[in-house]
Design a protein around this motif. Structure first.
Motif, PDB file in Angstrom:
ATOM      1  N   HIS A  52       0.864  -1.188   0.000  1.00  0.00           N
ATOM      2  CA  HIS A  52       0.000   0.000   0.000  1.00  0.00           C
ATOM      3  C   HIS A  52       0.901   1.238   0.000  1.00  0.00           C
ATOM      4  CE1 HIS A  52       1.072   0.088   4.207  1.00  0.00           C
ATOM      5  NE2 HIS A  52       0.496  -1.095   4.428  1.00  0.00           N
ATOM      6  N   ASP A  53       0.283   2.414   0.108  1.00  0.00           N
ATOM      7  CA  ASP A  53       1.065   3.653   0.010  1.00  0.00           C
ATOM      8  C   ASP A  53       2.069   3.818   1.150  1.00  0.00           C
ATOM      9  OD1 ASP A  53      -0.182   4.253  -2.316  1.00  0.00           O
ATOM     10  OD2 ASP A  53      -1.483   5.825  -1.502  1.00  0.00           O
ATOM     11  N   ASP A 196      -4.779   7.011   5.901  1.00  0.00           N
ATOM     12  CA  ASP A 196      -5.808   7.350   4.922  1.00  0.00           C
ATOM     13  C   ASP A 196      -6.411   8.718   5.285  1.00  0.00           C
ATOM     14  OD1 ASP A 196      -7.775   7.004   6.854  1.00  0.00           O
ATOM     15  OD2 ASP A 196      -8.687   5.244   5.929  1.00  0.00           O
ATOM     16  N   LEU A 202      -2.312   3.013   7.373  1.00  0.00           N
ATOM     17  CA  LEU A 202      -2.444   1.998   6.320  1.00  0.00           C
ATOM     18  C   LEU A 202      -1.787   0.707   6.781  1.00  0.00           C
ATOM     19  CD1 LEU A 202      -1.650   4.131   3.126  1.00  0.00           C
ATOM     20  CD2 LEU A 202      -3.865   3.677   4.215  1.00  0.00           C
ATOM     21  N   SER A 204      -1.640  -3.746   5.581  1.00  0.00           N
ATOM     22  CA  SER A 204      -2.124  -4.833   4.717  1.00  0.00           C
ATOM     23  C   SER A 204      -3.322  -5.511   5.371  1.00  0.00           C
ATOM     24  CB  SER A 204      -1.011  -5.852   4.491  1.00  0.00           C
ATOM     25  OG  SER A 204       0.154  -5.203   4.023  1.00  0.00           O
TER      26      SER A 204
END
Ligand code: AMP
Length: 277
Positions: A52-53, A196, A202, A204
């Motif tokens: 993810h970011d 977010d 964030l 997984s």
């Protein structure tokens, strides 16, 4: 340990070059030895994939500190207890490779268990004092598994620097301590937590959350921020997490000038932390 400031994602100059994929130590070393012969500085970001970011921000940070960025994807069995989510852990290799290429990563290391644990799984290093309490009270196997996989990854990848997220703040301390204790010639750099739009860190594991659980999860950072500001105590923050809909609190504690917490939402365990002000 060096703390680098937050960075906005930018494509680095190697974006247009081919990204190497190495599955064996020989593949890996043949590329790295060429870089080292050219005097290039190698940065490393170990991950378990399902990127993810937050992961990508570490790749960007690594590119600011190194000439070549190596990412690894390896879901390490030894840091999961038998009752934990090793089998269910999300595996999204094709997607991950696209994201790493877009981020300008020069090489992705995708070892199998046999490649990492060639020579056996016996521990070669032990976690130090930073591992005491917090996560270890609830996942006693965890840091032993983490330091042993990171030590093997370090000895195979031989990076100059390695990046770890502040999201796993205790882990970052444990790794920094290991590198010092065992005189490993690697600089450890911590990257800021990517969140977010609602402040949820964030992870997984956020993929496990239902829509309703996601709304509850998004309260966690707000409650920890109140505790970090001293507006509520850690035990009050734990009560607020329960009132918000969390099912079980493993801990809310102050350490390293942070409020650190782990809590369960259904079958999903979330962790987060905030600097005290
Ligand atoms: P994992 O794949 O969960 O083992 O994480 C790989 C690396 O990414 C670790 O150093 C994590 O601390 C880091 N990381 C995970 N989530 C975040 C996040 N939200 N922000 C920054 N770093 C993160």
């Amino acid at each position: 340990m060096t703390y680098a400031p937050a960075v906005s994602p930018v494509k680095n100059s190697s974006t247009n070059k081919t990204m190497h994929i190495a599955r064996t130590r020989d593949d890996l070393q043949s590329v790295i030895q060429g870089w080292k012969a050219d005097g290039l500085r190698v940065g490393f970001v170990p991950t378990m994939g399902a990127l993810h970011d937050g992961h990508i921000s570490l790749m960007t940070l690594a590119a600011q500190h190194a000439d070549k960025v190596i990412a690894s994807i390896f879901v390490n069995p030894t840091q999961f207890a038998p009752h934990e989510d090793f089998a269910q852990y999300p595996r999204t290799e094709a997607d991950d490779l696209q994201k790493l290429e877009a981020a300008g990563v020069a090489l992705v290391y995708l070892p199998t268990e046999d490649v990492i644990y060639e020579g056996g799984r016996e521990p070669r290093v032990s976690p130090g004092k930073a591992a005491e309490g917090l996560e270890s009270d609830f996942r006693p196997h965890f840091f032993g598994g983490v330091v042993n996989v990171v030590e093997r990854l370090f000895s195979q990848v031989t990076p100059d620097i390695a990046m770890f997220g502040e999201k796993d703040f205790q882990q970052l301390q444990v790794i920094a301590e290991m590198v010092q204790a065992y005189d490993m010639p690697i600089e450890i750099i911590g990257g800021p937590i990517a969140r977010d739009s609602e402040g949820l860190a964030l992870s997984s594991r956020n993929a496990y959350l239902s829509a309703e659980e996601l709304q509850i999860a998004r309260q966690m950072n707000k409650i920890l921020r109140d505790a970090a500001r001293g507006e509520i105590t850690p035990p009050q923050a734990a009560s607020k997490l329960l009132a918000a809909g969390f099912d079980k609190i493993d801990y809310v504690e102050k350490r390293w000038n942070r409020i650190l917490a782990a809590a369960w939402l259904g079958k999903t365990r979330l962790i987060d932390n905030m600097p005290t002000q």
